[in-house]
Design an enzyme around this catalytic site. Structure first.
Site, PDB file in Angstrom:
ATOM      1  N   GLN A 337       0.826  -1.207   0.000  1.00  0.00           N
ATOM      2  CA  GLN A 337       0.000   0.000   0.000  1.00  0.00           C
ATOM      3  C   GLN A 337       0.865   1.264   0.000  1.00  0.00           C
ATOM      4  O   GLN A 337       0.564   2.227  -0.717  1.00  0.00           O
ATOM      5  CB  GLN A 337      -0.916  -0.006   1.226  1.00  0.00           C
ATOM      6  CG  GLN A 337      -1.958   1.101   1.238  1.00  0.00           C
ATOM      7  CD  GLN A 337      -3.061   0.866   0.214  1.00  0.00           C
ATOM      8  OE1 GLN A 337      -3.263  -0.260  -0.243  1.00  0.00           O
ATOM      9  NE2 GLN A 337      -3.779   1.915  -0.150  1.00  0.00           N
ATOM     10  N   GLU A 364       3.850 -25.405   9.776  1.00  0.00           N
ATOM     11  CA  GLU A 364       4.214 -25.739  11.166  1.00  0.00           C
ATOM     12  C   GLU A 364       3.074 -25.434  12.135  1.00  0.00           C
ATOM     13  O   GLU A 364       3.284 -25.027  13.273  1.00  0.00           O
ATOM     14  CB  GLU A 364       5.515 -25.071  11.587  1.00  0.00           C
ATOM     15  CG  GLU A 364       6.708 -25.672  10.870  1.00  0.00           C
ATOM     16  CD  GLU A 364       7.999 -25.604  11.644  1.00  0.00           C
ATOM     17  OE1 GLU A 364       7.969 -25.616  12.880  1.00  0.00           O
ATOM     18  OE2 GLU A 364       9.052 -25.541  10.988  1.00  0.00           O
TER      19      GLU A 364
END
Length: 380
Positions: A337, A364
């Site tokens: 942005q 994980e």
């Protein structure tokens, strides 16, 4: 005092120089071509950074957990795919370090320490992701050997690694599914071991993710990690040590994106002023820096706690991975942005970093699972 040692600072300086000079120049091409970062592996191996966690008695550097975290973080700052070289070497070898026999450690670990081989970790299956104990891969004793059949998925660096730590069911009649799972070390040359095709991924495209198949794969009995039925406990103990490494990868990605955004704000001008002079944008980078520092501190704390064996290690490991990966996702989205239209193009690394950050919230253990782990630790 609450500070890194001089050795830690020296390691950061050394790995940052390697990352910026020898890894960063190839990062965009690695992503674009979805190819393995061979330049990174060569540079890391030459400098001894591909598996710094291996103890000295197995020909490794014997680096502590914080040093390993710093290495992963600094590589991820320029190339998340490349950071999975040391990260997955730790993930794959940690079960052996925690539960393997002395003979097994000497059989496997020196080759990883030397950079002659890499090791991957094989727990997940298509129908056993977050519910890992529901795995279907089987191992049956046959004389002194074990014969494996089944398929593992989402295996990072599969096809590149020589060794694979594999979880399989050895006692399907166990009182609890987790108690019937054992761990093995499989070599890529073992008969019946087959590597599948690459996944087509959103990010970390330079790190191959594949299925691996076991088709009557024969593994010598001395390559079982620990006793039969202890594999799942070893797998969970491993994650206490390696979830902080994913936190470190996330912190590195976020830091790299923020560094690029800050430089851009200093250079870009709109309405006759530098973008760095606009208060709204100042607030965005201030928030990003604050969140990164908080995540970094928790990641380091979790890594140190795991090495000491603190009672709250499981909570801290889950919290560090969760906070850091959520931070990486937010910071990289904001970095895109801040660069505006430029950030949406492949001319700048932030769009790649945003794509790479997403997986840190998933592998994980998803961040939803991390919150379950934390809650259970608190409420036990």
């Amino acid at each position: 005092m609450f500070a890194l040692t001089e050795d830690h600072r020296d390691i950061r300086a050394a790995i940052r120089e390697i990352a910026e000079k020898e890894i960063a120049p190839h990062a965009a091409e690695v992503d674009e071509q979805e190819r393995y970062p061979s330049e990174a592996q060569k540079a890391l191996t030459a400098a001894g950074f591909q598996a710094v966690h291996i103890p000295e008695e197995f020909d490794g550097a014997g680096a502590d957990a914080i040093s390993t975290i710093i290495v992963i973080e600094e590589i991820a700052r320029v190339c998340a795919s490349s950071s999975l070289i040391p990260a997955v070497n730790k993930l794959g070898s940690m079960p052996i370090l925690l539960s393997g026999s002395e003979e097994l450690k000497r059989q496997v670990l020196p080759s990883i320490a030397a950079g002659d081989a890499m090791i991957s970790y094989a727990l997940s299956e298509r129908e056993a992701g977050s519910d890992a104990a529901a795995m279907r891969t089987r191992a049956v004793a046959d004389g002194d050997d074990w014969v494996l059949n089944g398929t593992k998925c989402w295996i990072t660096n599969a096809g590149v690694s020589t060794w694979y730590t594999v979880m399989a069911v050895t006692d399907p009649d166990a009182a609890r599914p987790a108690q019937g799972i054992s761990a093995f070390v499989v070599h890529s040359g073992d008969p019946g071991f087959v590597v599948g095709s690459k996944e087509r991924k959103l990010g970390i495209k330079g790190s191959p993710t594949r299925e691996i198949h076991f088709e009557n794969c024969r593994v010598p009995g001395d390559r079982m990690i620990g006793a039969p039925g202890t594999g799942f406990a070893t797998a969970m103990a491993t994650l206490d040590h390696t979830r902080p490494t994913i936190g470190a990868q996330a912190v590195g990605i976020a830091q790299g994106a923020l560094d690029i955004a800050v430089d851009y704000l200093r250079e870009r001008r709109q309405f006759g002023r530098s973008l760095a002079e606009f208060q709204g944008l100042q607030f965005m980078v201030a928030d990003a820096a604050m969140q990164i520092e908080a995540a970094r501190t928790l990641v380091y704390q979790a890594a140190a706690a795991a090495e000491r064996g603190d009672a709250n290690t499981t909570f801290l490991a889950a919290a560090a991975k969760c906070l850091a990966s959520d931070t990486a996702m937010k910071v990289t989205v904001d970095a895109v942005q801040l660069l505006g239209g430029a950030g949406f193009t492949r001319d700048f690394p932030v769009e790649r970093m945003m794509r790479d950050a997403k997986i840190t919230q998933i592998y994980e253990g998803t961040n939803q699972i991390q919150r379950l782990v934390m809650a259970r630790s608190l409420l036990r």
